[in-house]
Enzyme design. Sequence first.
Site, PDB file in Angstrom:
ATOM      1  N   TYR A   1      -5.767   5.311  -3.966  1.00 42.33           N
ATOM      2  CA  TYR A   1      -4.511   5.470  -4.703  1.00 42.33           C
ATOM      3  C   TYR A   1      -4.633   4.975  -6.138  1.00 42.33           C
ATOM      4  O   TYR A   1      -3.748   5.222  -6.960  1.00 42.33           O
ATOM      5  CB  TYR A   1      -3.375   4.721  -4.010  1.00 42.33           C
ATOM      6  CG  TYR A   1      -3.104   5.137  -2.588  1.00 42.33           C
ATOM      7  CD1 TYR A   1      -3.539   6.352  -2.086  1.00 42.33           C
ATOM      8  CD2 TYR A   1      -2.394   4.290  -1.735  1.00 42.33           C
ATOM      9  CE1 TYR A   1      -3.293   6.724  -0.774  1.00 42.33           C
ATOM     10  CE2 TYR A   1      -2.135   4.653  -0.421  1.00 42.33           C
ATOM     11  CZ  TYR A   1      -2.596   5.861   0.056  1.00 42.33           C
ATOM     12  OH  TYR A   1      -2.344   6.216   1.369  1.00 42.33           O
TER      13      TYR A   1
ATOM     14  N   GLY B   1       8.515  13.794   5.480  1.00 51.28           N
ATOM     15  CA  GLY B   1       7.858  15.015   5.006  1.00 51.28           C
ATOM     16  C   GLY B   1       7.544  14.979   3.531  1.00 51.28           C
ATOM     17  O   GLY B   1       7.839  15.927   2.807  1.00 51.28           O
TER      18      GLY B   1
END
Length: 297
Positions: free
Chosen positions: A59, A207
Amino acid sequence: MTTDRRTAPAADPVDLGRQGFGAMRLRPNGSADPDRDPSRIVDAVLDGGVRMIDTADAYRNEELVGRAIAHRREEVVLASKFGLVWHGAVAGGFDVRADAGYVRQACDASLRRLRVERIDLYYLHHRSDTVPVEETVHAMAGLLAEGKIGAIGLSNVTAEDLRRAHAVHPVAALQEQWSLSDRAVESTLVRTAAELGVPIVAHSPTGHGALHGAAGDDDHREGTAVLREIAAARAASVGQIALAWVHGRGPAHGVEVVPLPGTTRVSHARSNVAAAAIRLTDAELARLTDVWSPNAP
């Protein structure tokens, strides 16, 4: 060989809490908006009772996460991951490094960036097609013995990977995507995790944020309508109901499930934390499960 859950050795203890915080998208605040300040976001989730803060070397924000938790380190179950090596920009193509030498190299680098002496939960970020998972986990167990990590986790693996890894050393957590709109984990992985007693950390439980809006499309028009109906009845947001559904999958599958929502706003972080207190009824859970089933028309 199938491991008997009743006789399988216990994983190293780690308190994941009811819900975690995924820091994947945290970046330095480039504006004057306090709602987007990463340190304030971390403070907001910790104030709300969240313990686990999850990041990864891939990340490219471990330094930022380390600064954000420094003044509250004792309150944090710090999770990070290794193994993804980007070809270029984040979210582009990648290679997987899972050999024993790289495991140690990656861990030492993450400890420096995070400015901590121990990573409480350390994950292999993605399965390797070339390095046996036994080699990787054996190396991770060495880090654990040295006190550099507190527990071993796996992410983006198969059920067979999980079995083989668990035979080398108990796996404390399995991190996989799980949401109303992505239920691939329910095919075989969830059964294996339940059998071995491995908690599932469910990343992207809304999601990747899409379920917060629940705008609806041709594939999920009926599902979004049910989400909106239940949210309105409970005076909650659709995102909170989608998150509450993931919480409800634990009892349904006989496994501990810890959702891992992420955000770049303080206000959204507080909303996500509040969702952990929503207990959907059996009827509400069944309606959402049925209407969002991959086989639903």
